[in-house]
Design an enzyme around this catalytic site. Structure first.
Site, mmCIF file in Angstrom:
data_model
loop_
_atom_site.group_PDB
_atom_site.id
_atom_site.type_symbol
_atom_site.label_atom_id
_atom_site.label_comp_id
_atom_site.label_asym_id
_atom_site.label_seq_id
_atom_site.Cartn_x
_atom_site.Cartn_y
_atom_site.Cartn_z
ATOM 1 N N ASP A 47 0.850 -1.206 0.000
ATOM 2 C CA ASP A 47 0.000 0.000 0.000
ATOM 3 C C ASP A 47 0.880 1.249 0.000
ATOM 4 O O ASP A 47 1.638 1.483 0.940
ATOM 5 C CB ASP A 47 -0.870 0.011 1.266
ATOM 6 N N TYR A 106 2.969 9.747 -0.007
ATOM 7 C CA TYR A 106 4.041 9.153 0.812
ATOM 8 C C TYR A 106 5.432 9.414 0.217
ATOM 9 O O TYR A 106 6.436 9.158 0.867
ATOM 10 C CB TYR A 106 3.852 7.640 0.982
HETATM 11 N N1 LIG Z 1 -5.712 6.066 3.536
HETATM 12 C C1 LIG Z 1 -5.249 6.827 4.495
HETATM 13 O O1 LIG Z 1 -5.679 7.979 4.689
HETATM 14 C C2 LIG Z 1 -4.166 6.302 5.380
HETATM 15 C C3 LIG Z 1 -3.818 7.001 6.545
HETATM 16 C C4 LIG Z 1 -2.822 6.482 7.356
HETATM 17 C C5 LIG Z 1 -2.204 5.289 7.006
HETATM 18 N N2 LIG Z 1 -2.531 4.635 5.849
HETATM 19 C C6 LIG Z 1 -1.876 3.364 5.468
HETATM 20 O O2 LIG Z 1 -1.963 2.470 6.572
HETATM 21 C C7 LIG Z 1 -0.653 2.022 6.894
HETATM 22 C C8 LIG Z 1 -0.556 1.637 8.343
HETATM 23 O O3 LIG Z 1 -0.862 2.714 9.185
HETATM 24 P P1 LIG Z 1 0.234 3.429 10.091
HETATM 25 O O4 LIG Z 1 1.530 3.387 9.395
HETATM 26 O O5 LIG Z 1 -0.314 4.749 10.476
HETATM 27 O O6 LIG Z 1 0.267 2.615 11.454
HETATM 28 P P2 LIG Z 1 0.244 1.100 11.967
HETATM 29 O O7 LIG Z 1 0.437 0.135 10.870
HETATM 30 O O8 LIG Z 1 -0.946 0.986 12.841
HETATM 31 O O9 LIG Z 1 1.502 1.091 12.935
HETATM 32 C C9 LIG Z 1 2.819 1.234 12.469
HETATM 33 C C10 LIG Z 1 3.724 1.371 13.695
HETATM 34 O O10 LIG Z 1 3.637 0.179 14.486
HETATM 35 C C11 LIG Z 1 4.928 -0.415 14.583
HETATM 36 N N3 LIG Z 1 4.721 -1.863 14.430
HETATM 37 C C12 LIG Z 1 4.488 -2.568 13.298
HETATM 38 N N4 LIG Z 1 4.324 -3.870 13.562
HETATM 39 C C13 LIG Z 1 4.444 -3.993 14.898
HETATM 40 C C14 LIG Z 1 4.378 -5.110 15.770
HETATM 41 N N5 LIG Z 1 4.123 -6.347 15.304
HETATM 42 N N6 LIG Z 1 4.555 -4.896 17.096
HETATM 43 C C15 LIG Z 1 4.797 -3.646 17.562
HETATM 44 N N7 LIG Z 1 4.861 -2.539 16.782
HETATM 45 C C16 LIG Z 1 4.680 -2.734 15.460
HETATM 46 C C17 LIG Z 1 5.762 0.167 13.476
HETATM 47 O O11 LIG Z 1 7.106 0.231 13.837
HETATM 48 P P3 LIG Z 1 8.305 -0.385 12.915
HETATM 49 O O12 LIG Z 1 8.117 0.119 11.528
HETATM 50 O O13 LIG Z 1 9.522 0.134 13.582
HETATM 51 O O14 LIG Z 1 8.178 -1.887 13.003
HETATM 52 C C18 LIG Z 1 5.180 1.554 13.342
HETATM 53 O O15 LIG Z 1 5.743 2.405 14.314
HETATM 54 C C19 LIG Z 1 0.227 3.190 6.470
HETATM 55 O O16 LIG Z 1 1.601 2.869 6.427
HETATM 56 C C20 LIG Z 1 -0.386 3.520 5.153
HETATM 57 O O17 LIG Z 1 0.046 2.615 4.154
HETATM 58 C C21 LIG Z 1 -3.523 5.123 5.051
#
Ligand SMILES: NC(=O)c1ccc[n+]([C@@H]2O[C@H](COP(=O)([O-])OP(=O)(O)OC[C@H]3O[C@@H](n4cnc5c(N)ncnc54)[C@H](OP(=O)(O)O)[C@@H]3O)[C@@H](O)[C@H]2O)c1
Length: 295
Positions: free
Chosen positions: A48, A53
């Site tokens: 994704d 980004y």
């Molecule tokens: N459509 C939209 O408007 C929108 C908005 C926001 C996000 N998104 C998409 O959704 C994706 C995910 O959301 P997000 O990046 O905000 O947050 P998330 O996936 O909820 O959390 C990511 C965070 O959690 C940590 N993490 C990952 N796996 C883990 C685990 N198994 N145990 C503990 N910590 C863990 C990561 O650290 P490390 O990387 O250090 O492992 C990072 O700091 C985004 O990357 C993006 O692609 C879309």
């Protein structure tokens, strides 16, 4: 590293999307290149990204390297990108799509989304309709939206005759999007969870820690399994190979009905609710603006 199995959901246009994909927001350069390569090695087939980004070129490079190395084929991958808010007209949406394809070095996308509805511009139907033109040209397999509310989805359906395949929305323990998921079920839209781990905060939620101990998994795995059992896909972001592996190793245990409903009840607990920008408000008139963390 052994490759893990990830099941798929079938979208309303018949296309299959792997139930867990790699989120890539806030990763760029070597970090995202390494992350995409390790994710593919681990078994991820769904990536994704978004123009916003600013990592499409890096991701494209990683995909091409993986294909050249024989790790995966293009056909096995499900690549999503999104049009940003400052591209509003039909012409701008089409141009943004071409720029994303060029940046990624691909000749088609598996999914293209309107990133935010931007209700202040009143163009959320028109912007989705622009995606259907791209689909008609064979340049994108599935067309979708992110952050739309139920009324906007219904309006899109009424005015275009097309139901978006996916609505990617903020969803994590403490913010289960119950009402919107019900609308999705009625319309045939797949719910896809963004920030499914509440940016890692799920690891500090007592209930998830207790359930994780019972199954010998981590709270993050409980959160992602709960989302899967809600019938939703998710795109957890991790730059760490071991966490990436953890995040797709959720198909060998099952939460009970009572555990599912106890996690749903976190919606009413302390610290619950939305953590990021409210799509019914953001970005106001500033369509070039950046979403901010609310909590
Ligand atoms: N459509 C939209 O408007 C929108 C908005 C926001 C996000 N998104 C998409 O959704 C994706 C995910 O959301 P997000 O990046 O905000 O947050 P998330 O996936 O909820 O959390 C990511 C965070 O959690 C940590 N993490 C990952 N796996 C883990 C685990 N198994 N145990 C503990 N910590 C863990 C990561 O650290 P490390 O990387 O250090 O492992 C990072 O700091 C985004 O990357 C993006 O692609 C879309």
């Amino acid at each position: 590293m052994s490759e893990k199995y990830v099941p798929t959901f079938t979208l309303n246009d018949g296309v299959e999307v792997p139930a867990v994909g790699l989120g890539t927001w806030q990763m760029q350069g070597d970090e995202v290149i390494t992350a995409v390569r390790s994710a593919i090695d681990t078994g991820y087939r769904h990536i994704d990204t978004a123009a916003f980004y600013q990592n499409e070129a890096d991701i494209g490079r990683a995909i091409h390297d993986a294909i050249s190395a024989g790790d995966v084929t293009r056909e096995e991958l499900f690549i999503t990108s999104k049009v940003w808010n400052d591209q509003q007209s039909d012409h701008e949406v089409q141009a943004a799509f071409r720029a994303s394809l060029t940046n990624l070095g691909l000749d088609y996308l598996d999914c293209y989304m309107v990133h935010w509805p931007c209700p202040s511009t009143g163009r959320y139907v028109e912007r989705f309709a622009a995606l259907s033109t791209l689909q008609g040209l064979g340049d994108v397999r599935s067309i979708a939206v992110a952050n739309y509310n139920g009324d906007q989805l219904r309006e899109v359906q009424e005015k275009t005759g097309i139901v978006p395949t996916i609505n990617q929305v903020e969803l994590h323990p403490g913010f289960s999007q119950a009402e919107l998921r019900e609308t999705h079920a009625q319309l045939g839209v797949l719910t896809e969870a963004w920030s499914p781990l509440a940016q890692g905060d799920v690891n500090h939620t007592g209930l998830l820690v207790d359930i994780a101990d019972k199954y010998g998994v981590t709270p993050a795995q409980v959160a992602l399994r709960w989302i899967y059992q809600l019938g939703a896909s998710s795109v957890p972001k991790s730059a760490t190979a071991t966490r990436q592996e953890e995040n797709i190793e959720i198909f060998n245990f099952e939460l009970s009905e009572s555990e599912m409903s106890r996690i749903l009840q976190l919606d009413d607990g302390p610290g619950s609710g939305r953590r990021y920008a409210d799509p019914d408000v953001f970005p106001g008139d500033d369509v070039g603006g950046t979403p901010t963390t609310q909590k």
